[in-house]
Design an enzyme around this catalytic site. Structure first.
Site, mmCIF file in Angstrom:
data_model
loop_
_atom_site.group_PDB
_atom_site.id
_atom_site.type_symbol
_atom_site.label_atom_id
_atom_site.label_comp_id
_atom_site.label_asym_id
_atom_site.label_seq_id
_atom_site.Cartn_x
_atom_site.Cartn_y
_atom_site.Cartn_z
ATOM 1 N N HIS A 39 2.918 3.135 2.139
ATOM 2 C CA HIS A 39 3.529 2.801 0.844
ATOM 3 C C HIS A 39 3.550 4.037 -0.067
ATOM 4 O O HIS A 39 4.526 4.284 -0.779
ATOM 5 C CB HIS A 39 2.735 1.694 0.141
ATOM 6 C CG HIS A 39 2.649 0.399 0.892
ATOM 7 N ND1 HIS A 39 1.491 -0.063 1.461
ATOM 8 C CD2 HIS A 39 3.595 -0.540 1.171
ATOM 9 C CE1 HIS A 39 1.708 -1.238 2.038
ATOM 10 N NE2 HIS A 39 2.986 -1.549 1.892
ATOM 11 N N SER A 188 -0.376 -2.965 6.504
ATOM 12 C CA SER A 188 -1.390 -3.767 5.801
ATOM 13 C C SER A 188 -2.097 -4.688 6.788
ATOM 14 O O SER A 188 -3.262 -5.019 6.614
ATOM 15 C CB SER A 188 -0.732 -4.600 4.694
ATOM 16 O OG SER A 188 -0.037 -3.763 3.799
HETATM 17 P P1 AMP Z 1 5.178 -4.188 3.079
HETATM 18 O O1 AMP Z 1 4.202 -4.088 1.942
HETATM 19 O O2 AMP Z 1 4.530 -4.232 4.420
HETATM 20 O O3 AMP Z 1 6.234 -5.239 2.859
HETATM 21 O O4 AMP Z 1 5.976 -2.803 3.085
HETATM 22 C C1 AMP Z 1 6.614 -2.321 1.932
HETATM 23 C C2 AMP Z 1 7.407 -1.100 2.290
HETATM 24 O O5 AMP Z 1 6.558 -0.110 2.837
HETATM 25 C C3 AMP Z 1 8.496 -1.360 3.352
HETATM 26 O O6 AMP Z 1 9.673 -0.636 2.995
HETATM 27 C C4 AMP Z 1 7.866 -0.816 4.597
HETATM 28 O O7 AMP Z 1 8.812 -0.376 5.565
HETATM 29 C C5 AMP Z 1 7.085 0.349 4.065
HETATM 30 N N1 AMP Z 1 5.995 0.709 4.994
HETATM 31 C C6 AMP Z 1 5.007 -0.087 5.457
HETATM 32 N N2 AMP Z 1 4.235 0.581 6.350
HETATM 33 C C7 AMP Z 1 4.758 1.823 6.452
HETATM 34 C C8 AMP Z 1 4.431 2.984 7.224
HETATM 35 N N3 AMP Z 1 3.419 3.005 8.073
HETATM 36 N N4 AMP Z 1 5.200 4.082 7.076
HETATM 37 C C9 AMP Z 1 6.272 4.078 6.223
HETATM 38 N N5 AMP Z 1 6.632 3.027 5.478
HETATM 39 C C10 AMP Z 1 5.885 1.905 5.585
#
Ligand code: AMP
Length: 294
Positions: A39, A188
């Site tokens: 993030h 997460s």
């Molecule tokens: P989430 O909180 O899992 O819904 O993710 C929020 C944003 O963070 C989304 O655009 C995900 O693709 C991005 N994201 C989550 N994990 C990663 C990671 N390891 N590398 C890059 N972006 C991430």
């Protein structure tokens, strides 16, 4: 400086309208919280491109199916606040589900073909939940730019399609996957993994890297690349990684391909213990194979 915290959707929209009227460029990083370096990389990508950076933290109930992990999705408000403060975030938008989806709510945004395969095939309704909430977040935060991670590759493609199809005046910025030193993609949900699960999960990135190595050595047959990834995962993790899919796809249409002769993504999802993980790698188009080489 502590970020300003806004819970109320109307207050969020009012803040954004005021900032836009003052001529400021706004950026949005939508998240479900429990923030990690993945993030943070989205925030770092967008921070220098905008005057005001908004991070939304919202565990979106309508993108979770029955029996998925909505009730136990990890949360850490204090940790998220500290992470946003360090990243120079101006506003954290953290609405309550009932404020985003009041009782009379009955609208959905749905992208068709791109959601048919991969995670869309296994999680009915998931991407409708994603596009509906992102459309609403765009209308509440009114960003000029929004950053999404390539970790959720299909989600990124679906959001790009929605923005183009519905003419949202938002530039979508993509950020590459952030991994642990050993290759595991940050998520997460990694917090759910036991030590044994964590070890098994490493097979997923190893499989993708092995396929990329074969690609770099000249292999272009999708079935061979998928086979290499699959064998590497099984060699590493036995049956501890239960693959849901492992596909070689056109990076734009997400349709499965036979020969890697254009930009391609190898994407997978697997259950490791009770935890569902996704990962992917992008194979750049081979200029010789596409005939674009001068
Ligand atoms: P989430 O909180 O899992 O819904 O993710 C929020 C944003 O963070 C989304 O655009 C995900 O693709 C991005 N994201 C989550 N994990 C990663 C990671 N390891 N590398 C890059 N972006 C991430």
């Amino acid at each position: 400086m502590n970020p300003k915290i806004i819970h109320d959707p109307e207050a969020m929209q009012h803040w954004s309208l005021t900032e836009r009227a003052a001529g400021r460029i706004l950026g949005l990083v939508p998240t479900m919280g429990y923030l990690h370096r993945g993030h943070l990389s989205l925030m770092e990508t967008l921070r220098p491109q905008v005057d005001r950076l908004v991070v939304s933290i919202f565990v979106n109930p309508i993108q979770f199916g029955a029996g998925e992990d909505l009730d136990r999705y990890p949360r850490d408000w204090d940790g998220d606040l500290a992470a946003c403060r360090n990243a120079g975030v101006d506003v954290i938008f953290a609405p309550e589900p009932a404020a985003v989806y009041p009782a009379e709510f009955q609208t959905a945004v749905s992208v068709a073909r791109l959601t048919a395969g991969l995670c869309g095939a296994l999680r009915p309704g998931h991407f409708d939940g994603v596009t509906t909430v992102v459309a609403k977040l765009f209308n509440l935060t009114l960003p000029h730019r929004a950053c999404f991670g390539e970790k959720d590759y299909q989600q990124l493609a679906v959001i790009r399609r929605m923005v183009a199809d519905l003419a949202f005046p938002v530039e979508i910025v993509a950020a590459p996957i952030v991994r642990e030193d050993d290759g595991l993609a940050l998520s997460s949900r990694n917090v759910y993994l036991s030590a044994a699960d964590r070890h098994a999960a490493l097979g997923l990135s190893r499989g993708l890297f092995a396929a990329r190595k074969r690609y770099a050595a000249g292999e272009r047959r999708a079935v061979e690349l998928a086979g290499t990834a699959h064998r590497t995962i099984v060699d590493h993790a036995g049956d501890a990684c239960a693959l849901e899919y492992l596909v070689v796809c056109d990076a734009r249409s997400l349709e499965e391909i036979v020969t890697v002769d254009r930009e391609t993504v190898i994407a997978l999802a697997a259950k490791v213990g009770r935890t569902r993980l996704i990962d992917n790698i992008i194979l750049a188009a081979n200029p010789e194979a596409t005939g674009k080489n001068p």
